[in-house]
Write a protein that holds these residues in place. Structure first.
Motif, PDB file in Angstrom:
ATOM      1  N   THR A  50      25.686  42.250  41.091  1.00  0.00           N
ATOM      2  CA  THR A  50      26.718  42.917  41.904  1.00  0.00           C
ATOM      3  C   THR A  50      26.457  44.417  41.976  1.00  0.00           C
ATOM      4  O   THR A  50      26.636  45.045  43.032  1.00  0.00           O
ATOM      5  CB  THR A  50      28.110  42.659  41.304  1.00  0.00           C
ATOM      6  OG1 THR A  50      28.341  41.250  41.257  1.00  0.00           O
ATOM      7  CG2 THR A  50      29.200  43.332  42.123  1.00  0.00           C
ATOM      8  N   MET A  91      26.990  40.549  36.851  1.00  0.00           N
ATOM      9  CA  MET A  91      27.429  41.937  36.931  1.00  0.00           C
ATOM     10  C   MET A  91      26.291  42.851  37.392  1.00  0.00           C
ATOM     11  O   MET A  91      26.489  43.739  38.227  1.00  0.00           O
ATOM     12  CB  MET A  91      27.967  42.405  35.574  1.00  0.00           C
ATOM     13  CG  MET A  91      29.269  41.719  35.166  1.00  0.00           C
ATOM     14  SD  MET A  91      29.844  42.244  33.541  1.00  0.00           S
ATOM     15  CE  MET A  91      30.437  43.894  33.920  1.00  0.00           C
ATOM     16  N   ARG A 132      32.045  46.561  43.424  1.00  0.00           N
ATOM     17  CA  ARG A 132      33.057  45.629  43.919  1.00  0.00           C
ATOM     18  C   ARG A 132      34.022  46.290  44.896  1.00  0.00           C
ATOM     19  O   ARG A 132      34.569  45.637  45.788  1.00  0.00           O
ATOM     20  CB  ARG A 132      33.851  45.023  42.758  1.00  0.00           C
ATOM     21  CG  ARG A 132      33.153  43.812  42.118  1.00  0.00           C
ATOM     22  CD  ARG A 132      34.166  42.762  41.685  1.00  0.00           C
ATOM     23  NE  ARG A 132      34.983  42.299  42.811  1.00  0.00           N
ATOM     24  CZ  ARG A 132      36.121  41.629  42.671  1.00  0.00           C
ATOM     25  NH1 ARG A 132      36.585  41.345  41.462  1.00  0.00           N
ATOM     26  NH2 ARG A 132      36.810  41.235  43.712  1.00  0.00           N
ATOM     27  N   LYS A 188      34.602  41.157  31.867  1.00  0.00           N
ATOM     28  CA  LYS A 188      34.410  40.984  33.311  1.00  0.00           C
ATOM     29  C   LYS A 188      35.679  40.408  33.953  1.00  0.00           C
ATOM     30  O   LYS A 188      36.070  40.818  35.059  1.00  0.00           O
ATOM     31  CB  LYS A 188      33.219  40.050  33.580  1.00  0.00           C
ATOM     32  CG  LYS A 188      32.980  39.777  35.076  1.00  0.00           C
ATOM     33  CD  LYS A 188      31.791  38.866  35.290  1.00  0.00           C
ATOM     34  CE  LYS A 188      31.620  38.533  36.766  1.00  0.00           C
ATOM     35  NZ  LYS A 188      32.761  37.730  37.302  1.00  0.00           N
ATOM     36  N   ALA A 189      36.323  39.480  33.263  1.00  0.00           N
ATOM     37  CA  ALA A 189      37.541  38.868  33.814  1.00  0.00           C
ATOM     38  C   ALA A 189      38.610  39.931  34.063  1.00  0.00           C
ATOM     39  O   ALA A 189      39.294  39.909  35.105  1.00  0.00           O
ATOM     40  CB  ALA A 189      38.063  37.797  32.861  1.00  0.00           C
ATOM     41  N   ASP A 243      37.625  42.145  36.960  1.00  0.00           N
ATOM     42  CA  ASP A 243      37.844  41.438  38.235  1.00  0.00           C
ATOM     43  C   ASP A 243      39.320  41.448  38.619  1.00  0.00           C
ATOM     44  O   ASP A 243      39.665  41.629  39.801  1.00  0.00           O
ATOM     45  CB  ASP A 243      37.332  39.999  38.143  1.00  0.00           C
ATOM     46  CG  ASP A 243      35.808  39.931  38.231  1.00  0.00           C
ATOM     47  OD1 ASP A 243      35.208  40.849  38.814  1.00  0.00           O
ATOM     48  OD2 ASP A 243      35.225  38.963  37.717  1.00  0.00           O
ATOM     49  N   ARG A 244      40.211  41.259  37.642  1.00  0.00           N
ATOM     50  CA  ARG A 244      41.638  41.311  37.956  1.00  0.00           C
ATOM     51  C   ARG A 244      42.013  42.696  38.499  1.00  0.00           C
ATOM     52  O   ARG A 244      42.776  42.815  39.458  1.00  0.00           O
ATOM     53  CB  ARG A 244      42.477  40.993  36.703  1.00  0.00           C
ATOM     54  CG  ARG A 244      42.616  39.512  36.413  1.00  0.00           C
ATOM     55  CD  ARG A 244      43.614  39.250  35.296  1.00  0.00           C
ATOM     56  NE  ARG A 244      43.097  39.632  33.983  1.00  0.00           N
ATOM     57  CZ  ARG A 244      42.413  38.805  33.184  1.00  0.00           C
ATOM     58  NH1 ARG A 244      42.154  37.565  33.564  1.00  0.00           N
ATOM     59  NH2 ARG A 244      41.983  39.233  32.001  1.00  0.00           N
ATOM     60  N   ASP A 261      27.951  36.804  31.441  1.00  0.00           N
ATOM     61  CA  ASP A 261      28.429  37.555  32.611  1.00  0.00           C
ATOM     62  C   ASP A 261      27.408  38.575  33.094  1.00  0.00           C
ATOM     63  O   ASP A 261      27.530  39.104  34.200  1.00  0.00           O
ATOM     64  CB  ASP A 261      29.724  38.313  32.271  1.00  0.00           C
ATOM     65  CG  ASP A 261      30.883  37.387  31.959  1.00  0.00           C
ATOM     66  OD1 ASP A 261      30.949  36.318  32.589  1.00  0.00           O
ATOM     67  OD2 ASP A 261      31.715  37.745  31.097  1.00  0.00           O
ATOM     68  N   TYR A 270      29.834  48.338  38.057  1.00  0.00           N
ATOM     69  CA  TYR A 270      30.290  47.047  38.574  1.00  0.00           C
ATOM     70  C   TYR A 270      31.556  47.229  39.418  1.00  0.00           C
ATOM     71  O   TYR A 270      31.666  46.699  40.536  1.00  0.00           O
ATOM     72  CB  TYR A 270      30.550  46.085  37.403  1.00  0.00           C
ATOM     73  CG  TYR A 270      31.102  44.740  37.818  1.00  0.00           C
ATOM     74  CD1 TYR A 270      30.299  43.804  38.470  1.00  0.00           C
ATOM     75  CD2 TYR A 270      32.433  44.406  37.571  1.00  0.00           C
ATOM     76  CE1 TYR A 270      30.806  42.563  38.856  1.00  0.00           C
ATOM     77  CE2 TYR A 270      32.950  43.171  37.952  1.00  0.00           C
ATOM     78  CZ  TYR A 270      32.124  42.249  38.599  1.00  0.00           C
ATOM     79  OH  TYR A 270      32.638  41.032  38.979  1.00  0.00           O
ATOM     80  N   CYS A 305      39.978  44.922  39.957  1.00  0.00           N
ATOM     81  CA  CYS A 305      39.400  45.085  41.295  1.00  0.00           C
ATOM     82  C   CYS A 305      40.179  44.285  42.336  1.00  0.00           C
ATOM     83  O   CYS A 305      40.436  44.773  43.450  1.00  0.00           O
ATOM     84  CB  CYS A 305      37.934  44.665  41.294  1.00  0.00           C
ATOM     85  SG  CYS A 305      36.863  45.780  40.355  1.00  0.00           S
ATOM     86  N   ASP A 306      40.563  43.057  41.978  1.00  0.00           N
ATOM     87  CA  ASP A 306      41.353  42.234  42.894  1.00  0.00           C
ATOM     88  C   ASP A 306      42.665  42.940  43.249  1.00  0.00           C
ATOM     89  O   ASP A 306      43.114  42.892  44.408  1.00  0.00           O
ATOM     90  CB  ASP A 306      41.659  40.873  42.278  1.00  0.00           C
ATOM     91  CG  ASP A 306      40.415  39.986  42.153  1.00  0.00           C
ATOM     92  OD1 ASP A 306      39.402  40.305  42.798  1.00  0.00           O
ATOM     93  OD2 ASP A 306      40.481  38.997  41.407  1.00  0.00           O
TER      94      ASP A 306
END
Length: 949
Positions: free
Chosen positions: A24, A21, A786, A855-856, A859-860, A17, A782, A862-863
């Motif tokens: 980004t 990262m 994002r 990272k996963a 990302d959740r 990852d 990161y 941030c989403d």
């Protein structure tokens, strides 16, 4: 992949990852990111000098071998600590369960209803047993609670008393020695004059504002304090009673005597000794003092639908709001331990507690009878569990230690024996055999326990307690297991999703760090055993001190402080002692930046200092010109600067060395708040920036779990000139050559959980620690990258970087009718705990992801925030019934027959695809804080009382 690398298991992002990262975040390497984040002049020139990292398996063997160096004797020392039986159902389902120990302080009540109920049980238990109207959700230890009680009584002195400058506080000589030491520590800077003496000779003069008594006394004698308390009332003197909680099952509740505050520890309710902690202290008082009570109070309120809900009550008392006007700097509790102690009462119920207390008392009666047969004089005419025997202490001690037994020896002719829940008939006979040998006389063994009562009739307990349903329902293991699980399901903890709290560092609490806590070789050591019986502990604690000293770049460490705020206070008291040693006791000005944690000014005032606030620039840094002006203005009286680094705004200020030099040039010392140490370890340190003392939050940077709001440990690390003043203890020698008096009850504070931080450092080693810091900074930057197109980041460093945390500005969303609290509640629907809300800037979110999030998961998160930002854009000030205003959405809402909202049920409950895979349901709708404060209910009162309210 190195499967034996602990760093691999602790650090979240995978090697695969890393490139994405970094890209980004706008850098090509971790080195570039760190270069752009930290000022060059504070970077460490060489790696930390620590032994190579151990694998988890190697560490398990290592810590197991060290545990065998502790000698687990049968210990009857007492002095506020007694071996207890931790029910296995509580050990397995709470102490060893990340659903309980990884939870955060319940500031977001809607996703913390489980531990809030458990704490309400604790408060009810304490109120019932003490006979007081109001109890808090625990404090750090008994001695701290006593000191807080003294401060409360000082704060509530009558106006006419203040005019007369009434500053004397009476301390019975029966009070525990560690408590007297801590009262001395607290009294000096507050201008309180302690008068220690015999309570039967007290003169009740008008010079006193308060008095403290021990119930039973430190050597076991039970005193009837009815007359003393009555005379205090007549003289307008308020009273504190420090009471043994198990004895209150049999003794008249202090509240019935008319006392004002009751304090103590709940360690006897199933909590391991752990060489001193952590244990949950209790604090109970009158409702009229509700605005002055320290710590947290759990109260009952209602949610949006009018249903019963719980939350932390009267939060405006907290030092983050009152700052230097706060009456206490306490910012934490011992929640995990309070939950366990409360659950002990739930499991045993009133009848079970009576059986335990009766058995302990009958054991004392039986032993007393046999000792009299042997010709020994027992001095306690009235007692619960402790005998004071006149005997040759040296002869008894030698024989006792040969038989792996510890008693307490206050002088050469006295042996004190404090019995406990674990004492069996066989144990009693072993004690009898020792005294038989000393007396050179044989007597028959104890076959059965005597029935009787050594407590005067007039102070026997007559009032019922624990009558609420919760204490009379879960007495089988199956029932309690299900009750604990029912509460656990109501709480969002780290075992569900990341908790990205700025300044609170909610990182992985690895199982390999936690497992040793269940080992009885660590759990069953009394804090006042001879140090040669605690060799395993001594090795671990000394190595941990050395590790922390190396990490901070200082010369020495004290592990005694039990929380971050207590560490702040300890550091300032050490600075105070240093100035006094140089004939500069007049130095009492403490400079504190406006962005500092609220505990900073509260701690400074408690340490007898005057707070002068310095300004911040629009970039969020310390205003150097304002600092210079105030340092020069107060140079003759400057004691210290308190500075958080990196700053509370998540920035490494480049002028930090100039700042620390300025303070030193004007005669002050620099105190660095270690709340943000997670961004320093291995890259820089307090010594490198020019600080003189710092506290560390072991429950943040060094992996001790938050436990729902405690335990915490806040050791202080100091430069060479401050070493002589590290805190001591009146029972076991520790601290510096000119040690200040005690900061905590136990010599090494909460020693048991220090094993966690020792494991964390030992398994990561120098490389792993540095890598953890680098990934904490990477994860933060990161997220910042994002979210950059969706939210404004308030502050960043000179090269545009965040440290390990950042602040998102949510104030512009007011134009859409959305407050920051709406975002916090909506995040619950996405399965996340909100970041820190409105600190240090109102209307903002402060985010810290830590290094242990993948990272996963980032990302959740941030989403979720990006999705919420889209929801905000669709909101208007006129639409007060939109999806954010109605958050969080409960299962009851989603399954109701009617749906009266403009958005769909799916949008409410499953706003993104990932949510459906692992849905967390808040159990109540948004709570009404104001209603709960107006109608304060802090116990498990019958439902009729809620309806009446």
């Amino acid at each position: 992949m190195r499967t034996d690398s602990f760093a691999l298991r602790h650090i979240g992002p995978k090697e695969s990852d890393l490139s994405e990262m970094l890209s980004t975040a706008g850098v090509t390497s971790l080195d570039q990111l760190i270069y752009e984040t930290l000022p060059d002049d504070i970077r460490l020139k060489s790696p930390l000098n620590l032994p190579p990292a151990l694998s988890e398996n190697e560490y398990a063997e290592h810590i197991g071998e060290l545990s065998k160096k502790n000698k687990v004797y049968k210990t009857y020392i007492g002095l506020g600590y007694h071996q207890a039986i931790l029910p296995a159902v509580i050990q397995r389902n709470i102490l060893e369960n990340p659903g309980w120990y990884t939870a955060y302080t319940p500031y977001q009540a809607e996703i913390a209803q489980g531990r809030l109920e458990a704490l309400l049980n604790f408060q009810t238990m304490v109120s019932d047993l003490t006979g007081m109207e109001l109890a808090n959700a625990s404090l750090l230890d008994e001695s701290t609670a006593a000191a807080e009680a003294m401060a409360l009584l000082l704060a509530v002195r009558d106006r006419d008393q203040k005019k007369n400058d009434v500053v004397k506080f009476f301390v019975s000589e029966e009070v525990l020695p560690q408590t007297i030491s801590l009262l001395e520590t607290r009294a000096i800077p507050l201008g309180i004059e302690l008068v220690i003496g015999d309570h039967t000779q007290f003169d009740f003069s008008s010079e006193f504002f308060g008095a403290i008594l021990q119930y039973p006394g430190k050597l076991g004698q039970i005193f009837n304090y009815t007359s003393f308390v009555s005379k205090c009332k007549d003289a307008n003197i308020k009273t504190v009673v420090a009471a043994d909680i198990l004895s209150l099952v049999k003794l008249q509740a202090p509240g019935e005597l008319g006392v004002d505050v009751v304090v103590g520890t709940t360690q006897r309710f199933g909590i391991p000794l752990g060489y001193g902690g952590p244990h949950a202290a209790y604090f109970a008082t009158r409702e009229e003092y509700k605005r002055n009570i320290p710590g947290r109070i759990i109260g009952v309120t209602k949610d949006t639908n009018g249903n019963r809900a719980l939350r932390m009550a009267l939060q405006t008392r907290e030092q983050h709001i009152k700052r230097d006007k706060a009456t206490s700097n306490i910012c934490t509790a011992q929640v995990l331990l309070a939950v366990m102690a409360g659950m002990y009462a739930v499991y045993h119920g009133p009848k079970g507690l009576e059986y335990i207390a009766d058995t302990v008392h009958k054991s004392a009666l039986s032993l007393n009878s046999k000792l009299k047969e042997l010709g020994f004089e027992q001095k306690n005419a009235s007692y619960f569990d402790t005998l004071q025997v006149k005997a040759n202490a040296s002869a008894v001690k030698n024989l006792a230690e040969e038989n792996n037994i510890n008693f307490y020896y206050p002088d050469a002719e006295t042996v004190v024996i404090a019995l406990n829940e674990t004492t069996t008939v066989a144990d009693l006979n072993k004690i009898v055999s020792i005294f038989s040998e000393v007396a050179d006389k044989e007597i028959a063994k104890i076959e059965n326990l005597l029935v009787g009562n050594a407590i005067p009739e007039e102070i026997n307990r007559k009032k019922e307690f624990l009558t609420n349903e919760v204490f009379n329902s879960y007495h089988s293991e199956t029932e309690l297991m299900r009750y604990i699980k029912k509460l656990e399901r109501k709480d969002l903890s780290l075992n569900h999703s990341m908790i990205a709290l700025g300044s609170c560092t909610m990182k992985l609490n690895a199982a390999s760090e936690m497992l040793p806590l269940s080992n009885p070789n660590w759990g069953n050591i009394h804090p006042f055993v001879p140090v040669d019986q605690a060799e395993g502990y001594q090795i671990v604690l000394k190595r941990l001190e050395d590790q922390l000293t190396e990490i901070t770049g200082f010369s020495g460490t004290s592990l005694q402080p039990n929380s971050g705020a207590q560490g702040e206070y300890a550091g300032l008291m050490v600075i105070r002692a240093y100035h006094e040693s140089r004939g500069e006791a007049h130095r009492n000005i403490c400079l504190i930046p406006s962005s500092a944690h609220g505990t900073n000014p509260a701690s400074a005032v408690m340490a007898g200092m005057k707070v002068v606030v310095t300004k911040a620039t629009k970039e969020g840094n310390i205003d150097l010109e304002d600092l210079k002006e105030k340092a020069l203005q107060h140079k003759d009286n400057l004691a210290a600067l308190m500075v958080t680094y990196p700053s509370t705004h998540g920035v490494f200020e480049s002028a930090i060395k100039e700042i620390t030099k300025l303070i030193h040039d004007n005669g002050g010392q620099v105190y660095m708040d270690g709340a943000n140490m997670n961004a320093q370890v291995g890259l820089t340190n307090p010594g490198a920036i020019g600080a003189d003392v710092c506290h560390l939050n072991l429950h943040k940077t060094f992996a001790i779990p938050h436990g729902g709001g405690g335990p915490g440990v806040g050791p202080i690390c100091v430069a060479k000139q401050l070493l002589p003043f590290l805190p001591g203890n009146p029972v076991i020698e520790t601290g510096g050559e000119n040690a200040i008096t005690a900061i905590s009850s136990a010599p090494w504070g909460s020693a048991l959980v220090c094993l966690i931080s020792y494991g964390y450092i030992t398994m990561l080693g120098s490389k792993g620690l540095q890598k953890s810091t680098e990934y904490a900074i990477l994860n933060a930057n990161y997220i910042k990258a994002r979210l950059t197109d969706h939210y404004q980041t308030l502050y960043s460093g000179e090269r545009g970087r965040a440290a390990h945390e950042m602040i998102l500005d949510c104030r512009p969303f007011k134009n859409n009718g959305i407050e920051v609290v709406d975002i916090a509640k909506r995040l619950m629907d996405y399965g996340f705990h909100a970041p820190t809300v409105s600190f240090p800037v109102a209307g903002t979110l402060m985010i810290e992801p830590t290094e242990s999030e993948s990272k996963a998961e980032l990302d959740r998160f941030c989403d979720a925030l990006i999705s919420i930002r889209k929801e905000i854009s669709l909101s208007t000030t006129e639409d007060t019934s939109n999806i954010l205003k109605n958050a969080p959405h409960t299962m009851a809402m989603l399954t109701a027959d009617t749906w009266e909202f403009s958005y769909s049920r799916e949008q409410a409950a499953y706003p993104l695809d990932y949510v459906a895979d692992n849905k967390f349901w808040p159990t109540v709708r948004r709570v009404d804080d104001a209603y709960g404060d107006r109608n304060l209910i802090c116990t498990c009162a019958p439902i009729e009382e809620y309806m009446d309210a």
